[in-house]
Design a protein around this motif. Structure first.
Motif, mmCIF file in Angstrom:
data_model
loop_
_atom_site.group_PDB
_atom_site.id
_atom_site.type_symbol
_atom_site.label_atom_id
_atom_site.label_comp_id
_atom_site.label_asym_id
_atom_site.label_seq_id
_atom_site.Cartn_x
_atom_site.Cartn_y
_atom_site.Cartn_z
ATOM 1 N N LYS A 1 0.849 -1.177 0.000
ATOM 2 C CA LYS A 1 0.000 0.000 0.000
ATOM 3 C C LYS A 1 0.891 1.236 0.000
ATOM 4 O O LYS A 1 2.104 1.141 0.166
ATOM 5 C CB LYS A 1 -0.929 -0.005 1.216
ATOM 6 N N GLY A 2 0.295 2.381 -0.165
ATOM 7 C CA GLY A 2 1.065 3.609 -0.088
ATOM 8 C C GLY A 2 1.854 3.909 -1.339
ATOM 9 O O GLY A 2 2.782 4.735 -1.315
ATOM 10 N N HIS A 3 1.553 3.226 -2.432
ATOM 11 C CA HIS A 3 2.203 3.506 -3.717
ATOM 12 C C HIS A 3 3.717 3.350 -3.634
ATOM 13 O O HIS A 3 4.472 4.111 -4.268
ATOM 14 C CB HIS A 3 1.840 4.913 -4.211
ATOM 15 N N ALA A 4 4.176 2.372 -2.871
ATOM 16 C CA ALA A 4 5.617 2.148 -2.722
ATOM 17 C C ALA A 4 5.994 0.776 -3.268
ATOM 18 O O ALA A 4 5.333 -0.226 -2.981
ATOM 19 C CB ALA A 4 6.009 2.252 -1.255
ATOM 20 N N TRP A 5 7.051 0.725 -4.058
ATOM 21 C CA TRP A 5 7.551 -0.543 -4.585
ATOM 22 C C TRP A 5 8.090 -1.416 -3.465
ATOM 23 O O TRP A 5 8.589 -0.910 -2.448
ATOM 24 C CB TRP A 5 8.661 -0.301 -5.593
ATOM 25 N N ALA A 6 8.044 -2.720 -3.671
ATOM 26 C CA ALA A 6 8.609 -3.675 -2.714
ATOM 27 C C ALA A 6 9.724 -4.475 -3.378
ATOM 28 O O ALA A 6 9.874 -4.487 -4.612
ATOM 29 C CB ALA A 6 7.524 -4.612 -2.199
ATOM 30 N N ASP A 7 10.510 -5.137 -2.558
ATOM 31 C CA ASP A 7 11.634 -5.954 -3.024
ATOM 32 C C ASP A 7 11.106 -7.169 -3.804
ATOM 33 O O ASP A 7 10.271 -7.928 -3.296
ATOM 34 C CB ASP A 7 12.448 -6.394 -1.810
ATOM 35 N N PHE A 8 11.610 -7.355 -4.997
ATOM 36 C CA PHE A 8 11.193 -8.468 -5.846
ATOM 37 C C PHE A 8 11.738 -9.798 -5.335
ATOM 38 O O PHE A 8 11.129 -10.855 -5.544
ATOM 39 C CB PHE A 8 11.682 -8.207 -7.274
ATOM 40 N N GLY A 9 12.886 -9.773 -4.649
ATOM 41 C CA GLY A 9 13.591 -10.988 -4.281
ATOM 42 C C GLY A 9 12.763 -12.032 -3.554
ATOM 43 O O GLY A 9 12.740 -13.205 -3.956
ATOM 44 N N PRO A 10 12.052 -11.676 -2.479
ATOM 45 C CA PRO A 10 11.272 -12.687 -1.758
ATOM 46 C C PRO A 10 10.184 -13.323 -2.622
ATOM 47 O O PRO A 10 9.888 -14.511 -2.465
ATOM 48 C CB PRO A 10 10.667 -11.895 -0.596
ATOM 49 N N TYR A 11 9.601 -12.568 -3.509
ATOM 50 C CA TYR A 11 8.574 -13.113 -4.398
ATOM 51 C C TYR A 11 9.199 -14.066 -5.425
ATOM 52 O O TYR A 11 8.636 -15.112 -5.738
ATOM 53 C CB TYR A 11 7.832 -11.975 -5.107
ATOM 54 N N ARG A 12 10.380 -13.695 -5.914
ATOM 55 C CA ARG A 12 11.077 -14.597 -6.828
ATOM 56 C C ARG A 12 11.433 -15.900 -6.131
ATOM 57 O O ARG A 12 11.272 -16.988 -6.701
ATOM 58 C CB ARG A 12 12.344 -13.941 -7.374
ATOM 59 N N ASP A 13 11.905 -15.795 -4.909
ATOM 60 C CA ASP A 13 12.263 -17.012 -4.182
ATOM 61 C C ASP A 13 11.048 -17.912 -3.990
ATOM 62 O O ASP A 13 11.139 -19.143 -4.131
ATOM 63 C CB ASP A 13 12.864 -16.651 -2.825
ATOM 64 N N LYS A 14 9.908 -17.323 -3.677
ATOM 65 C CA LYS A 14 8.691 -18.108 -3.448
ATOM 66 C C LYS A 14 8.210 -18.765 -4.733
ATOM 67 O O LYS A 14 7.687 -19.898 -4.700
ATOM 68 C CB LYS A 14 7.601 -17.208 -2.868
ATOM 69 N N HIS A 15 8.375 -18.079 -5.865
ATOM 70 C CA HIS A 15 7.858 -18.572 -7.139
ATOM 71 C C HIS A 15 8.985 -19.029 -8.065
ATOM 72 O O HIS A 15 8.793 -19.070 -9.281
ATOM 73 C CB HIS A 15 7.035 -17.478 -7.819
ATOM 74 N N GLU A 16 10.112 -19.411 -7.503
ATOM 75 C CA GLU A 16 11.252 -19.850 -8.310
ATOM 76 C C GLU A 16 10.843 -20.999 -9.228
ATOM 77 O O GLU A 16 10.228 -21.987 -8.797
ATOM 78 C CB GLU A 16 12.379 -20.318 -7.390
ATOM 79 N N HIS A 17 11.175 -20.873 -10.499
ATOM 80 C CA HIS A 17 10.916 -21.955 -11.447
ATOM 81 C C HIS A 17 11.805 -23.140 -11.100
ATOM 82 O O HIS A 17 12.949 -22.973 -10.673
ATOM 83 C CB HIS A 17 11.211 -21.467 -12.867
ATOM 84 N N TRP A 18 11.291 -24.341 -11.305
ATOM 85 C CA TRP A 18 12.040 -25.521 -10.888
ATOM 86 C C TRP A 18 13.383 -25.636 -11.595
ATOM 87 O O TRP A 18 14.345 -26.190 -11.015
ATOM 88 C CB TRP A 18 11.208 -26.783 -11.112
ATOM 89 N N LEU A 19 13.507 -25.134 -12.813
ATOM 90 C CA LEU A 19 14.793 -25.219 -13.505
ATOM 91 C C LEU A 19 15.878 -24.461 -12.757
ATOM 92 O O LEU A 19 17.019 -24.939 -12.635
ATOM 93 C CB LEU A 19 14.656 -24.675 -14.929
ATOM 94 N N TRP A 20 15.521 -23.286 -12.226
ATOM 95 C CA TRP A 20 16.518 -22.517 -11.470
ATOM 96 C C TRP A 20 16.706 -23.068 -10.064
ATOM 97 O O TRP A 20 17.821 -23.041 -9.538
ATOM 98 C CB TRP A 20 16.117 -21.043 -11.447
ATOM 99 N N ARG A 21 15.659 -23.570 -9.472
ATOM 100 C CA ARG A 21 15.806 -24.180 -8.149
ATOM 101 C C ARG A 21 16.713 -25.402 -8.229
ATOM 102 O O ARG A 21 17.550 -25.635 -7.344
ATOM 103 C CB ARG A 21 14.429 -24.569 -7.603
ATOM 104 N N LYS A 22 16.583 -26.154 -9.307
ATOM 105 C CA LYS A 22 17.334 -27.395 -9.456
ATOM 106 C C LYS A 22 18.761 -27.155 -9.971
ATOM 107 O O LYS A 22 19.703 -27.843 -9.568
ATOM 108 C CB LYS A 22 16.574 -28.301 -10.442
ATOM 109 N N LEU A 23 18.925 -26.152 -10.852
ATOM 110 C CA LEU A 23 20.169 -26.042 -11.619
ATOM 111 C C LEU A 23 20.956 -24.767 -11.370
ATOM 112 O O LEU A 23 21.987 -24.554 -12.002
ATOM 113 C CB LEU A 23 19.853 -26.125 -13.120
ATOM 114 N N ARG A 24 20.499 -23.935 -10.483
ATOM 115 C CA ARG A 24 21.128 -22.623 -10.333
ATOM 116 C C ARG A 24 22.622 -22.719 -10.080
ATOM 117 O O ARG A 24 23.417 -21.975 -10.667
ATOM 118 C CB ARG A 24 20.446 -21.855 -9.197
ATOM 119 N N GLU A 25 23.022 -23.612 -9.206
ATOM 120 C CA GLU A 25 24.443 -23.727 -8.871
ATOM 121 C C GLU A 25 25.278 -24.086 -10.094
ATOM 122 O O GLU A 25 26.363 -23.547 -10.311
ATOM 123 C CB GLU A 25 24.621 -24.792 -7.778
#
Length: 464
Positions: free
Chosen positions: A358-382
């Motif tokens: 709320k309040g017209h303020a952007w939030a950090d994308f990182g936690p949302y990316r972590d929650k919705h990480e595609h399995w290819l990156w979760r499995k193969l990122r390293e």
């Protein structure tokens, strides 16, 4: 029959009013008339390739055509994937083939066959019975013929951007895939970017509500490289700026954003309008930094510094794609999705979704990316992080090899590839006619299937 929709004056839109006028014009067009269908009937014996799996192979034997900056690096990637093997490499310059073969051998891989010396040398690679899959990374003008010939020689293929430069060529590639029963895909590595795949998962989860607008592109200051005497062989890429006003390279943004809009999976593009700016950047750079005896001083540039294409879907959604490579600017692919419940933007990455923010303020994308990480990156990122372009090259190659080894349906098919790349000839047509034009339905009516697969795939393993 006129295949175009409405009119938009180029002069009207060269300034800030241009985009507004184009959007308003498209809205009026939707209200007045349905777009003219641009669809070609199938020839006798052809069948759709939608849902057709790869022919399963335990080992994927890859032949690489084109060994410049891109092809030589990707050759090492193909050989590093479990179950992948580079069996032949080809370039019009035979010395390049030998250098890449030396590098593969030095890295512990079997030395591939080396082919080269002429523009037709690639046909020798296609005739080999130890090549199953062909990766094409030559200059743009060769993509169509080499991709078509790969299909005609019973090979599956991945072709770098774009797969063809003309509309007739795109249709011929669709026909060749359906006739040969082999797959051809655009090697759109950005579809496998970490943020892009996370955005797709978020979109499918309904995080943004009903998505109504997407925005992507390729914004990259290439001026120094375009005038380099060594980076683009024979200045092939700069010379395209003397030939055409088309938006050459929007697919880096258009591909991932189209996936989020479910294009060819329940939605389809029906119209495209393109606008461009004057061509000033390359001439200005040449004036300041390029010696007067350089061959580029014989050239006249017609390709605008910024091209914007605006596509609308059958349900009225919009996708904007921008191409800009001859102006000073930081790199960006934009990557923005706007929906009824929120928005996400890349470059810089940030998010705003209800009811979290709320309040017209952007939030950090990182936690949302972590929650919705595609399995290819979760499995193969390293494993991927050492690969090219932040790892998305290696992810794309791994996924292709895995899908062939397990006999899966490709994430990106010839219909996806054709519609994304149609932005090249359609933008040229729109700019010439100063109006919107209809987008072909390469699926021939099979786009309205929201159940079929794509980049939002189920997790699976690489065979041992």
């Amino acid at each position: 029959m006129d295949e175009d929709l409405g009119t938009t004056s180029r002069r009207m839109v060269l300034g800030g009013a241009l985009a507004v006028g184009a959007v308003a014009g498209l809205g009026a067009q939707r209200a007045q008339a349905a777009p003219v269908e641009r669809r070609r009937p199938r020839r006798k014996g052809q069948k759709s390739m939608i849902g057709v799996p790869y022919a399963q192979r335990d080992t994927v034997r890859v032949g690489v055509i084109g060994l410049g900056n891109r092809g030589s690096g990707m050759a090492l990637g193909w050989a590093s994937i479990p179950g992948g093997e580079v069996t032949a490499v080809c370039d019009i310059r035979a010395d390049r083939a030998n250098r890449v073969a030396d590098r593969l051998q030095a890295a512990g891989h079997d030395r591939p066959a080396t082919i080269g010396g002429s523009e037709s040398s690639y046909l020798e690679l296609l005739r080999r019975d130890d090549v199953d899959y062909v990766y094409i990374a030559t200059p743009w003008e060769f993509h169509f013929s080499q991709g078509r010939d790969a299909l005609r020689h019973d090979k599956d293929a991945a072709v770098e951007l774009p797969i063809a430069m003309e509309l007739d060529e795109l249709w011929e590639l669709v026909d060749a895939s359906e006739q040969s029963r082999r797959h051809l895909m655009l090697a759109e590595n950005c579809n496998y970017g970490r943020n892009e795949l996370a955005m797709l998962k978020m979109a499918r989860a309904g995080l943004f509500g009903e998505i109504t607008d997407a925005h992507g592109g390729y914004l990259h200051d290439l001026r120094e490289l375009l005038f380099s005497d060594t980076y683009y062989t024979d200045a092939w890429r700069r010379k395209w700026h003397t030939r055409s006003r088309a938006a050459f390279y929007t697919m880096h943004g258009l591909g991932p954003m189209s996936a989020c809009l479910d294009i060819n999976r329940g939605e389809r593009y029906v119209s495209l309008v393109a606008i461009d700016t004057p061509a000033e950047g390359l001439a200005d750079y040449r004036e300041r930094f390029v010696p007067r005896d350089h061959p580029s001083w014989q050239e006249e540039y017609v390709h605008g510094d910024v091209q914007t294409v605006l596509l609308t879907t059958n349900s009225g959604k919009m996708c904007r794609a921008v191409h800009s490579v001859s102006s000073p600017r930081p790199y960006s692919r934009i990557n923005s999705l706007q929906g009824s419940r929120g928005i996400v933007e890349d470059y810089p990455e940030r998010i705003y979704v209800e009811p979290d923010h709320k309040g017209h303020a952007w939030a950090d994308f990182g936690p949302y990316r972590d929650k919705h990480e595609h399995w290819l990156w979760r499995k193969l990122r390293e494993d991927a992080e050492g690969g090219g372009h932040g790892g998305m090259d290696w992810i794309m190659q791994w996924r292709i090899v895995q899908q062939i080894r397990t006999g899966q349906v490709p994430d990106i098919d010839v219909y996806d590839s054709a519609v994304w790349c149609s932005s090249v000839p359609l933008s040229a047509e729109s700019l010439k006619k100063e109006r919107a034009v209809a987008v072909p339905d390469f699926t021939r009516g099979d786009w309205d299937d929201s159940s079929r697969g794509g980049l939002d795939s189920a997790e699976s393993d690489m065979p041992g």
